[in-house]
Design a protein around this motif. Structure first.
Motif, PDB file in Angstrom:
ATOM      1  N   ASP A   1      -2.616  -3.412  12.953  1.00 38.75           N
ATOM      2  CA  ASP A   1      -1.731  -2.240  13.070  1.00 38.75           C
ATOM      3  C   ASP A   1      -0.529  -2.573  13.948  1.00 38.75           C
ATOM      4  OD1 ASP A   1      -3.591  -0.922  11.570  1.00 38.75           O
ATOM      5  OD2 ASP A   1      -4.490   0.174  13.249  1.00 38.75           O
TER       6      ASP A   1
ATOM      7  N   ILE B   1       3.420  -2.614  12.676  1.00 37.38           N
ATOM      8  CA  ILE B   1       4.363  -1.720  13.346  1.00 37.38           C
ATOM      9  C   ILE B   1       5.480  -2.520  14.007  1.00 37.38           C
ATOM     10  CG2 ILE B   1       4.617  -0.075  15.244  1.00 37.38           C
ATOM     11  CD1 ILE B   1       1.763   0.905  14.594  1.00 37.38           C
TER      12      ILE B   1
ATOM     13  N   SER C   1       7.886  -3.920  11.391  1.00 35.96           N
ATOM     14  CA  SER C   1       8.702  -2.833  10.833  1.00 35.96           C
ATOM     15  C   SER C   1       9.780  -2.407  11.816  1.00 35.96           C
ATOM     16  CB  SER C   1       7.814  -1.637  10.477  1.00 35.96           C
ATOM     17  OG  SER C   1       6.816  -2.009   9.546  1.00 35.96           O
TER      18      SER C   1
ATOM     19  N   ALA D   1      13.824  -2.863  11.249  1.00 37.14           N
ATOM     20  CA  ALA D   1      14.675  -1.670  11.230  1.00 37.14           C
ATOM     21  C   ALA D   1      15.688  -1.704  12.377  1.00 37.14           C
ATOM     22  CB  ALA D   1      13.799  -0.419  11.326  1.00 37.14           C
TER      23      ALA D   1
ATOM     24  N   ILE E   1      14.657  -0.247   4.261  1.00 43.40           N
ATOM     25  CA  ILE E   1      13.698   0.703   4.844  1.00 43.40           C
ATOM     26  C   ILE E   1      12.668   1.123   3.798  1.00 43.40           C
ATOM     27  CG2 ILE E   1      13.463   3.022   5.795  1.00 43.40           C
ATOM     28  CD1 ILE E   1      16.122   2.605   7.221  1.00 43.40           C
ATOM     29  N   GLY E   2      13.126   1.298   2.539  1.00 40.86           N
ATOM     30  CA  GLY E   2      12.170   1.610   1.475  1.00 40.86           C
ATOM     31  C   GLY E   2      11.162   0.486   1.295  1.00 40.86           C
TER      32      GLY E   2
ATOM     33  N   ILE F   1      10.197  -1.568   3.641  1.00 42.15           N
ATOM     34  CA  ILE F   1       9.290  -1.489   4.802  1.00 42.15           C
ATOM     35  C   ILE F   1       8.215  -0.438   4.565  1.00 42.15           C
ATOM     36  CG2 ILE F   1       9.158  -0.845   7.234  1.00 42.15           C
ATOM     37  CD1 ILE F   1      11.908  -2.074   7.608  1.00 42.15           C
ATOM     38  N   LEU F   2       8.650   0.723   4.053  1.00 41.42           N
ATOM     39  CA  LEU F   2       7.685   1.794   3.789  1.00 41.42           C
ATOM     40  C   LEU F   2       6.669   1.367   2.724  1.00 41.42           C
ATOM     41  CD1 LEU F   2      10.046   4.917   3.843  1.00 41.42           C
ATOM     42  CD2 LEU F   2       8.413   4.183   5.598  1.00 41.42           C
ATOM     43  N   LEU F   3       7.141   0.645   1.677  1.00 43.93           N
ATOM     44  CA  LEU F   3       6.228   0.182   0.635  1.00 43.93           C
ATOM     45  C   LEU F   3       5.194  -0.790   1.219  1.00 43.93           C
ATOM     46  CD1 LEU F   3       5.325  -0.036  -2.302  1.00 43.93           C
ATOM     47  CD2 LEU F   3       7.057  -1.834  -2.636  1.00 43.93           C
TER      48      LEU F   3
ATOM     49  N   ALA G   1       4.230  -0.919   4.341  1.00 37.36           N
ATOM     50  CA  ALA G   1       3.350  -0.161   5.238  1.00 37.36           C
ATOM     51  C   ALA G   1       2.300   0.610   4.451  1.00 37.36           C
ATOM     52  CB  ALA G   1       4.173   0.789   6.105  1.00 37.36           C
ATOM     53  N   VAL G   2       2.728   1.199   3.289  1.00 36.92           N
ATOM     54  CA  VAL G   2       1.777   1.926   2.434  1.00 36.92           C
ATOM     55  C   VAL G   2       0.721   0.960   1.887  1.00 36.92           C
ATOM     56  CG1 VAL G   2       1.531   3.161   0.256  1.00 36.92           C
ATOM     57  CG2 VAL G   2       3.351   3.804   1.857  1.00 36.92           C
TER      58      VAL G   2
ATOM     59  N   ALA H   1       7.552  -5.564  -2.201  1.00 36.39           N
ATOM     60  CA  ALA H   1       8.235  -5.184  -0.964  1.00 36.39           C
ATOM     61  C   ALA H   1       9.082  -6.336  -0.441  1.00 36.39           C
ATOM     62  CB  ALA H   1       7.205  -4.739   0.079  1.00 36.39           C
TER      63      ALA H   1
END
Length: 401
Positions: free
Chosen positions: A8, A12, A15, A19, A38-39, A41-43, A45-46, A74
């Motif tokens: 984790d 984090i 990311s 960013a 950023i998209g 990064i979100l992908l 992270a998901v 990603a």
């Protein structure tokens, strides 16, 4: 490797660093490119939160291809607008190896991640280079992806070998622990069996012989009373009483695992008492010759072996030999060695013939445990000679009977 908190923190941190790098101008990125990054990064992270993270505890087969595919998308997306996004390789590759149950799927998953890096870097470099620079951009992308892939596979194989070694070692330790438990159990069983054999020998050589003598004397006393020989019966009963006390002392000695003779008794005195008892029980003529060196010290356990063998041999004479005369020689030298010789003029027997009983075998085993020699010579009609030789205390250690 399977601590979720560390993973984790790694996701984090990557990311936030990516960013932050784009937002504070460390990279030359337009607003649209920042949004794409950023998209991505979100992908990632998901993919980590819903596929890889649960797989740290539950390695279902579908998790590896799904995560490798999402991570590749990603990385391809993020690297196409910002090469700094390749930092996520440092997380994607290890997660692929953690999720894989075997090496081959892990290598394939690493190849998928490397493909995503290649596509992303190629798009970014190709867009910037344009025209003739596209080939050079593709070459740079290949080099970048190949280096990451090679490092990931090498590191993954090394870690896997360490893990396999640890698992093998744990298995061997478990097997060794089991084997040690079995050996310990067998040792306890063997020790218990040896103790039972020792007690059997002691009971056979002491209580059993004494009780047999008591039975004979009791029968004699009964016949004497029937013949109204009250004085002789009284003497026999007195002998029975004395033998009963001896039997009690023997029983106490066995319980306390000490010799079944008084603790302050010398060998000569013990032999005299034993022969006196045997004469009273059987009426046989017994000649005794003692050759005990006053300077010699015969160990207590050696004394016990000598007395047990003498007791058993006299019992065999009484039960089987039909002898009229017995000669006993007991000698002990200054070195601590000792010799016992018992000769009777009885009917004899064939030593090679099969025998029922425990006496001779028990004597031979007792002498062998003391490091001595046991010999018996006999043939039908000429009597029997039994010889026991025990070594000195300087040549062998005594073994408790």
């Amino acid at each position: 490797m399977l601590n979720r908190r560390w993973w984790d923190a790694a996701v984090i941190a990557a990311s936030l660093v990516t960013a932050l790098a784009m937002s504070v101008g460390l990279t030359d990125a337009a607003a649209r490119e920042i949004a794409v990054a950023i998209g991505a990064i979100l992908l990632f992270a998901v993919a980590y939160a819903f596929v890889a993270r649960p797989g740290l505890a539950d390695r279902r087969p579908w998790r590896l291809p799904v995560f490798a595919g999402l991570a590749a998308v990603a990385l391809a997306t993020g690297c196409s607008v910002q090469p700094f996004f390749a930092i996520f390789q440092a997380i994607a590759y290890p997660l692929v190896w953690v999720l894989a149950a075997r090496r081959r799927p892990a290598i394939i998953g690493s190849a998928v991640v490397a493909l995503g890096v290649f596509v992303g870097v190629s798009l970014f470099a190709g867009i910037l280079a344009g025209g003739d620079g596209v080939l050079g951009a593709v070459g740079a992308a290949v080099a970048s992806a190949a280096f990451g892939f090679a490092f990931a596979v090498a590191f993954g194989l090394w870690i896997s070998s360490i893990v396999e070694y640890g698992e093998e070692r744990a298995r061997l330790v478990a097997e060794l622990t089991t084997a040690q438990g079995e050996v310990e159990s067998l040792s306890r069983d063997r020790g218990a069996a040896a103790e039972r054999e020792r007690l059997s020998r002691d009971v056979h050589d002491t209580l059993a012989q004494t009780l047999a003598g008591l039975a004979i004397l009791a029968e004699r006393a009964g016949r004497q009373l029937a013949d109204e020989r009250t004085d002789a019966a009284a003497d026999t009963i007195a002998t029975v009483e004395r033998l009963s006390r001896d039997a009690l002392e023997e029983a106490r000695a066995i319980v306390s695992r000490t010799a079944a003779v008084p603790s302050d008794a010398a060998l000569g005195d013990a032999v005299d008492r034993l022969l006196s008892r045997f004469r009273a029980e059987t009426g046989l003529t017994i000649d005794l010759e003692l050759r005990l060196d006053s300077d010699g010290v015969l160990g207590r356990e050696s004394q016990l072996v000598m007395l047990r063998c003498l007791q058993e041999s006299l019992a065999n004479v009484r039960k089987h030999a039909a002898a009229t005369r017995v000669r006993v020689l007991v000698s002990a030298g200054p070195s601590g060695g000792a010799v016992l010789e018992v000769v009777d003029d009885g009917g004899g027997f064939d030593p090679a013939a099969r025998r029922d009983g425990f006496g001779l075998e028990g004597m031979a085993e007792r002498v062998a445990l003391a490091g001595g020699e046991f010999e018996i010579s006999s043939r039908p009609g000429v009597g029997t000679t039994l010889v026991v030789r025990l070594p000195g205390t300087t040549s062998t250690s005594e073994v408790t009977g």
